[in-house]
Design an enzyme around this catalytic site. Structure first.
Site, PDB file in Angstrom:
ATOM      1  N   GLU A  38       0.866  -1.186   0.000  1.00  0.00           N
ATOM      2  CA  GLU A  38       0.000   0.000   0.000  1.00  0.00           C
ATOM      3  C   GLU A  38       0.908   1.244   0.000  1.00  0.00           C
ATOM      4  OE1 GLU A  38      -2.035   0.167   3.758  1.00  0.00           O
ATOM      5  OE2 GLU A  38      -3.513   1.642   3.089  1.00  0.00           O
ATOM      6  N   LYS A 109      -9.638   2.052  -1.792  1.00  0.00           N
ATOM      7  CA  LYS A 109      -9.818   1.344  -0.509  1.00  0.00           C
ATOM      8  C   LYS A 109     -11.198   1.610   0.094  1.00  0.00           C
ATOM      9  CE  LYS A 109      -7.153   0.665   3.803  1.00  0.00           C
ATOM     10  NZ  LYS A 109      -5.902   1.077   4.489  1.00  0.00           N
ATOM     11  N   CYS A 142      -4.998  -3.469   2.562  1.00  0.00           N
ATOM     12  CA  CYS A 142      -4.687  -3.512   3.991  1.00  0.00           C
ATOM     13  C   CYS A 142      -5.909  -3.734   4.875  1.00  0.00           C
ATOM     14  CB  CYS A 142      -3.900  -2.257   4.384  1.00  0.00           C
ATOM     15  SG  CYS A 142      -2.954  -2.532   5.916  1.00  0.00           S
TER      16      CYS A 142
HETATM   17  C1  ACM Z   1      -3.875  -0.023   7.174  1.00  0.00           C
HETATM   18  O1  ACM Z   1      -4.974  -0.188   6.665  1.00  0.00           O
HETATM   19  N1  ACM Z   1      -2.886   0.550   6.530  1.00  0.00           N
HETATM   20  C2  ACM Z   1      -3.625  -0.465   8.569  1.00  0.00           C
END
Ligand code: ACM
Length: 266
Positions: A38, A109, A142
């Protein structure tokens, strides 16, 4: 098919250096697909929205996408990587998928973690699966792992591999992904970073490394520690993810009873 993960240690804000390191590491790996972390080129702990905006780029016309497109073409490889995406006055915590013939798709995301809510707009692409011919790739980023609906949705949409660019600060994810792979019968590739960021007087963020590739039964095919950067590769038979049988009498998807899962859809 060879599936790879790249674990890095970015220097906050030093995109040129971080992209250079990735390009060097991703030469001559022999992999068909590599997942990067990420926000791999920028770092993670922002001190203001303006700072995050200053590091953002358009997908696919920004510099990071252009450099990785050249790499994907020269190496004949598919790459999934995290990036701060700029779209008019909004920025997103996104992942881009690029192949030897150029840009294929992006994901924004869905579940923003902690202070990410101050900088990024919530993802509005939804979870998607991209058929690249040699495999069907589902992408989540993530903290999406914390919501089992993310991996389940991707698996139900036909993903063979869950591509999971990450900047993990908890240790639970690597273990949880064993279950995500097992229950959905999918390969997963979690590409994390290492190192610490402590910016603007905030509490330090210690990134847990431990990048890993799991098979469709949750077995660890390769995993990295919390110290080293680099690429790790696993040989996979991607078609195994299309068999959802658990026993002769049980199937992960056919045995579901959605009429009893109504609480999930409120
Ligand atoms: C995250 O979502 N970078 C912990």
């Amino acid at each position: 098919m060879k599936l790879g993960i790249y674990q890095n240690h970015p220097e906050f804000g030093n995109k040129d250096r971080n992209i250079d390191h990735a390009v060097t590491a991703l030469h001559n790996t022999g992999a068909d697909i590599i997942i990067l972390p990420e926000l791999f080129a920028t770092g993670y702990q922002f001190t203001s929205r303006e700072e995050a905006v200053s590091l953002s780029e358009k997908i696919p016309d920004g510099k990071t996408c252009c450099i990785l497109s050249e790499l994907a073409a020269s190496q004949k490889i598919f790459l999934v990587f995290g990036i701060i995406e700029k779209d008019d006055d909004k920025i997103y915590n996104s992942a881009a998928l690029i192949g030897p013939d150029g840009f294929i798709g992006k994901y924004r995301k869905t579940h923003l973690f902690a202070e990410e809510k101050f900088w990024f707009s919530p993802g509005d692409t939804g979870l998607n699966v991209f058929d690249i011919g040699i495999a069907r790739l589902g992408i989540m980023i993530c903290f999406d792992w914390w919501f089992p609906e993310s991996a389940r949705s991707l698996a139900l949409m036909g993903a063979d591999i869950i591509c999971h660019p990450s900047n993990l600060v908890f240790h639970n994810c690597q273990k949880a992904m064993v279950t995500r792979s097992l229950e959905n019968g999918v390969f997963s590739a979690t590409a994390n970073r290492i190192g610490t960021e402590e910016r603007g007087g905030k509490a330090p963020l210690i990134f847990t490394g431990g990048s890993q590739i799991l098979d469709n039964k949750g077995n660890v095919l390769t995993s990295m520690d919390a110290k080293k950067t680099g690429v790790s590769i696993a040989d996979i038979d991607v078609k195994a993810a299309r068999n959802k049988k658990i026993t002769e009498q049980n199937d992960r998807f056919e045995d579901r009873r959605p009429e009893y899962y109504k609480a999930l859809f409120d």
